[in-house]
Write a protein that holds these residues in place. Structure first.
Motif, short mmCIF file in Angstrom:
data_model
loop_
_atom_site.label_atom_id
_atom_site.label_comp_id
_atom_site.label_asym_id
_atom_site.label_seq_id
_atom_site.Cartn_x
_atom_site.Cartn_y
_atom_site.Cartn_z
N GLU A 105 -18.94 -11.07 2.38
CA GLU A 105 -19.51 -11.72 3.40
C GLU A 105 -18.54 -12.38 4.21
N GLU A 106 -17.26 -13.09 3.99
CA GLU A 106 -16.46 -13.82 4.81
C GLU A 106 -15.46 -12.89 5.28
N SER A 107 -15.18 -11.52 4.89
CA SER A 107 -14.13 -10.54 5.18
C SER A 107 -12.88 -11.19 4.87
N ALA A 108 -12.93 -12.06 3.74
CA ALA A 108 -11.75 -12.80 3.38
C ALA A 108 -10.53 -11.90 3.20
N ARG A 109 -9.25 -12.35 3.26
CA ARG A 109 -8.19 -11.51 2.93
C ARG A 109 -7.43 -11.78 1.62
N LEU A 110 -8.04 -12.73 1.03
CA LEU A 110 -7.24 -13.13 -0.35
C LEU A 110 -8.24 -14.08 -1.04
N LEU A 111 -8.31 -13.63 -2.57
CA LEU A 111 -9.15 -14.43 -3.35
C LEU A 111 -8.18 -15.13 -4.30
N ILE A 112 -8.15 -16.48 -4.55
CA ILE A 112 -7.20 -17.18 -5.47
C ILE A 112 -8.11 -17.82 -6.50
N ILE A 113 -7.46 -17.56 -7.66
CA ILE A 113 -8.00 -18.37 -8.82
C ILE A 113 -7.27 -18.91 -9.82
N GLY A 114 -7.74 -19.88 -10.53
CA GLY A 114 -6.51 -20.34 -11.64
C GLY A 114 -6.96 -19.47 -12.65
N ARG A 115 -5.65 -19.19 -13.64
CA ARG A 115 -5.88 -18.57 -15.07
C ARG A 115 -6.09 -19.57 -16.09
N THR A 116 -7.50 -19.94 -16.43
CA THR A 116 -7.92 -20.81 -17.38
C THR A 116 -8.88 -20.33 -18.28
N GLY A 117 -9.57 -21.25 -18.41
CA GLY A 117 -11.12 -21.19 -19.08
C GLY A 117 -11.09 -20.51 -20.47
N ASP A 118 -11.45 -19.38 -20.56
CA ASP A 118 -11.55 -18.90 -21.92
C ASP A 118 -10.57 -18.60 -22.81
N THR A 119 -10.65 -18.79 -24.03
CA THR A 119 -9.44 -18.69 -24.87
C THR A 119 -10.06 -17.93 -26.14
N GLY A 120 -9.03 -17.37 -26.76
CA GLY A 120 -9.55 -16.88 -28.03
C GLY A 120 -10.53 -15.64 -28.16
N LEU A 121 -11.36 -15.83 -28.83
CA LEU A 121 -12.44 -14.64 -29.24
C LEU A 121 -13.29 -14.41 -27.96
N ARG A 122 -13.65 -15.37 -27.32
CA ARG A 122 -14.45 -15.11 -25.86
C ARG A 122 -13.50 -14.54 -24.80
N GLN A 123 -12.25 -14.75 -24.93
CA GLN A 123 -11.20 -14.10 -23.82
C GLN A 123 -11.27 -12.51 -24.30
N ARG A 124 -11.16 -12.43 -25.54
CA ARG A 124 -10.92 -11.09 -25.98
C ARG A 124 -12.01 -10.13 -25.85
N LEU A 125 -13.21 -10.77 -25.93
CA LEU A 125 -14.46 -9.96 -26.12
C LEU A 125 -15.03 -9.75 -24.67
N PHE A 126 -14.84 -10.60 -23.84
CA PHE A 126 -15.46 -10.52 -22.29
C PHE A 126 -14.38 -10.50 -21.45
N GLY A 127 -13.24 -10.58 -21.77
CA GLY A 127 -11.72 -10.47 -20.80
C GLY A 127 -11.63 -11.40 -19.87
N GLY A 128 -12.68 -12.44 -19.51
CA GLY A 128 -12.41 -13.43 -19.05
C GLY A 128 -12.49 -13.20 -17.39
N LEU A 129 -12.62 -14.34 -16.44
CA LEU A 129 -12.93 -14.13 -15.20
C LEU A 129 -11.81 -13.41 -14.32
N PRO A 130 -10.67 -13.83 -14.55
CA PRO A 130 -9.56 -13.18 -13.70
C PRO A 130 -9.63 -11.82 -14.03
N ALA A 131 -9.64 -11.16 -15.16
CA ALA A 131 -9.50 -9.93 -15.49
C ALA A 131 -10.53 -8.99 -14.90
#
Lengths: 145, 494
Positions: A105-131
């Motif tokens: 919507e904003e025709s943004a040039r860049l999306l920035i996020i921190g690499r955090t949040g999910d760890t362990g099983l959840r990360q492996r199953l769902f891949g996490g937001l950054p991925a």
């Protein structure tokens, strides 16, 4: 007003670093306005009790207020101390979809996020937001460690 | 308080005493509500005629919107017309899911079995047909439920027949009548919540638990009140104790169980695919050429219509309470969504149950009419999937529990309306609700069905009367919405 950079934030330290990076870019004048977005995870297809439905409107207001005071205000503070300027927004929905929609919507040039949040099983199953974002975002994604 | 009574005494067990005291009251109430006139040798219950006439009226008055509005309803539920700004509010899907978990209950499992046991396979056809017509009355009441809902000072919403009767009719210059009908509705709604929304559910869930633990030999057979007490504690934990986690778990398990249930029905149906054509023949033949034993075609029709009305609650007004929490600027959107409810409940799930029972031949067993209810459905499944009664027991318990939670909410809203938001009255209702769980578990099926049906159907008297008086308002509301969708003023967002 449209934003050049959209930063997806939560309460994590990595989010703070993502905000700082956005402000550094802004100070070089490579990019213009920055929008800090916090997405409250929510699905229109979840199940709720009648009482929850009845009070949903109030709860949503509370969630937005909590997001503003607990997430966005501290992040805005970080932006200011880094010498940057940013606006903020709270949205409900699937974090990946919402961030992509806003970037589009904003025709943004860049999306920035921190690499955090999910760890362990959840990360492996769902891949996490950054991925997910890296896979499908319509604009370049920067993942800050 | 039940626990203070000695378990056994000269007068017999607790179950027997509850039975003796309340049985005759139940019979009396039933005979008044189900007053019938004899037409051509068949007793026609006026209350059932009342509901079907309303469903037929709105089907014709809306020009078959239950068919024409169907795909639009699906689009609304899928969020294709949702405003992105409203993300985080109650979605159409959530309002529908909540209302469906209140209606999909034992009516779909036990009620269908009762209908077929009494009226034969032909009752299925009339049940599905009543479900089809019921889509229209449901659409009318849920549109009104949203249109005339009240936003409370704290931002929560209250909706349902109490509000459209009082506020809607006041707008028509009939405030006195509106208020009277609203009060009548609220009183009957409390009765319905305690009857069909509670006793019937507790009764059948207990029955199924007794069945899977050994039937007449089950140690629980004489201790039904104890099973009821456990239920009452669980219900009380949610509605009095406010333990949301139990309610949440149930809300998530119920859709899962519904999927398991429908899958099991399909397993029986597909496993006996060769019998499906003859089952349909039995259903159609039974619908139009029933034997005289059940009162001919009219008798079967009445049985089918009655069970459908009990199952999908179209015209009863209950669902309008649940649907009114949705966030929408157009009340007609929720009306469209609501028409899916009788479709899911009656045309899909009830028909599935019916096919399973007809195919298995369980309905034709000599003891079928005595067996009735869940036990008959259970036997039908057992003939193909021997382990299924246990799963069914779990499904029944969960369906019963979620229906009880939904109806406790309806009853609570009615109490709140009558008592002007008094927390004391609300707590009394919640306590009485829990006591009735124990009573429902202890009584025999007959009186429970009687009293449950009576109370629920009584709600239809003020509700349907109000629907007629507000018919033009609803039609205008729906037609202006459809015109806006047609002209492109309201656009798809996805």
């Amino acid at each position: 007003m449209s934003y050049d950079v959209v930063v997806g934030v939560d309460t994590s330290e990595a989010s703070g670093r993502a905000v700082r990076l956005a402000c550094q870019l802004q100070s070089t004048e490579l990019v213009g306005p920055v929008l800090l977005v916090h997405v409250v995870p929510w699905s229109p297809f979840s199940f709720a009790t009648p009482e929850e439905n009845e009070r949903r409107h109030i709860e949503r207001q509370k969630e937005i207020q909590a997001a503003e005071s607990q997430v966005l205000d501290p992040m805005l503070q970080i932006a200011h101390t880094s010498g940057g300027r940013a606006d903020t927004a709270v949205r409900h929905g699937d974090p990946v979809e919402v961030l992509e929609d806003i970037a589009r919507e904003e025709s943004a040039r860049l999306l920035i996020i921190g690499r955090t949040g999910d760890t362990g099983l959840r990360q492996r199953l769902f891949g996490g937001l950054p991925a997910h974002l890296v896979q499908s975002a319509p604009v370049p994604v920067v993942v800050v460690p | 308080m039940i626990g203070l009574v000695p378990l056994q005494d000269a007068g017999g067990s607790i179950d027997e005493r509850i039975q003796e005291t309340l049985g005759p009251i139940a019979d009396r109430v039933t005979s008044i509500v189900f007053y019938g006139v004899t037409v051509g040798g068949v007793e026609v219950r006026l209350i059932v005629v009342w509901l079907i006439a309303a469903a037929l009226f709105f089907t014709l008055y809306f020009g078959f919107l239950n068919v024409r509005g169907f795909t639009h309803a699906l689009d609304l539920v899928r969020g294709r017309y949702s405003n992105p700004q409203d993300a985080g509010e109650v979605s159409h899907f959530q309002a529908l899911a909540t209302a469906v978990s209140g209606t999909v209950g034992l009516g779909n499992i036990a009620g269908v079995a009762v209908a077929i046991a009494i009226g034969g396979p032909g009752a299925t056809f009339w049940m599905a047909f009543a479900g089809f017509l019921g889509m229209s009355s449901k659409m009318a009441e849920c549109t009104l439920g949203v249109k005339f809902r009240k936003e409370n000072p704290d931002g929560s919403v209250s909706g349902g027949p109490m509000y459209y009767l009082s506020r809607g009719l006041a707008e028509q210059g009939k405030p006195g009548l509106g208020r009277t009908l609203a009060i009548m509705f609220a009183i009957f709604c409390i009765g319905g919540a305690l009857g069909g929304g509670n006793m019937f559910q507790a009764n059948q869930a207990t029955q199924q638990i007794v069945n899977v633990t050994g039937g007449a030999d089950s140690p629980l057979d004489d201790l039904r009140w104890l099973v009821g007490l456990v239920f009452a504690i669980a219900v009380g934990a949610v509605i009095i104790g406010g333990i949301k986690s139990i309610a949440r778990v149930t809300e998530k398990l119920v859709p899962a169980m519904a999927v398991v249930y429908v899958t099991a029905c399909l397993a029986v149906i597909v496993g006996n695919a060769t019998l499906v054509p003859s089952a349909f023949v039995e259903i159609f033949a039974g619908a139009f050429a029933a034997d005289a034993a059940v009162g001919g075609v009219l008798g079967v029709l009445i049985v089918g219509f009655q069970r459908a009305a009990f199952s999908n609650e179209a015209g009863i007004g209950s669902a309008a309470i649940a649907h009114s929490a949705v966030r929408t600027k157009q009340p007609a959107t929720e009306g469209h969504v609501a028409l899916l409810e009788p479709f899911i409940d009656t045309i899909v799930i009830c028909t599935m149950t019916a096919l399973t029972i007809v195919i298995s031949g369980a309905w034709d067993d000599p003891d079928a009419p005595d067996l009735g209810g869940v036990s008959l459905t259970s036997r039908a499944f057992e003939s193909v999937l021997p382990w299924f009664p246990t799963v069914l027991a779990v499904a029944v318990v969960l369906f019963a529990f979620s229906t009880m939670i939904s109806w406790s909410y309806y009853g609570m809203k009615a109490t709140r309306y009558l008592a002007g938001d008094s927390p004391a009255a609300e707590n009394v209702f919640k306590l009485v609700f829990c006591v009735f769980v124990v009573i429902g578990a202890s009584l025999a099926l007959g009186p429970v069905i009687g009293i449950s049906d009576s109370m629920i159907f009584l709600m239809a008297i003020p509700n349907v009367l109000g629907l007629y008086l507000l018919a033009r308002v609803v039609k205008q509301e729906i037609m202006q919405y459809r015109a806006k969708v047609g002209s492109g003023e309201i656009v798809r967002t996805k």
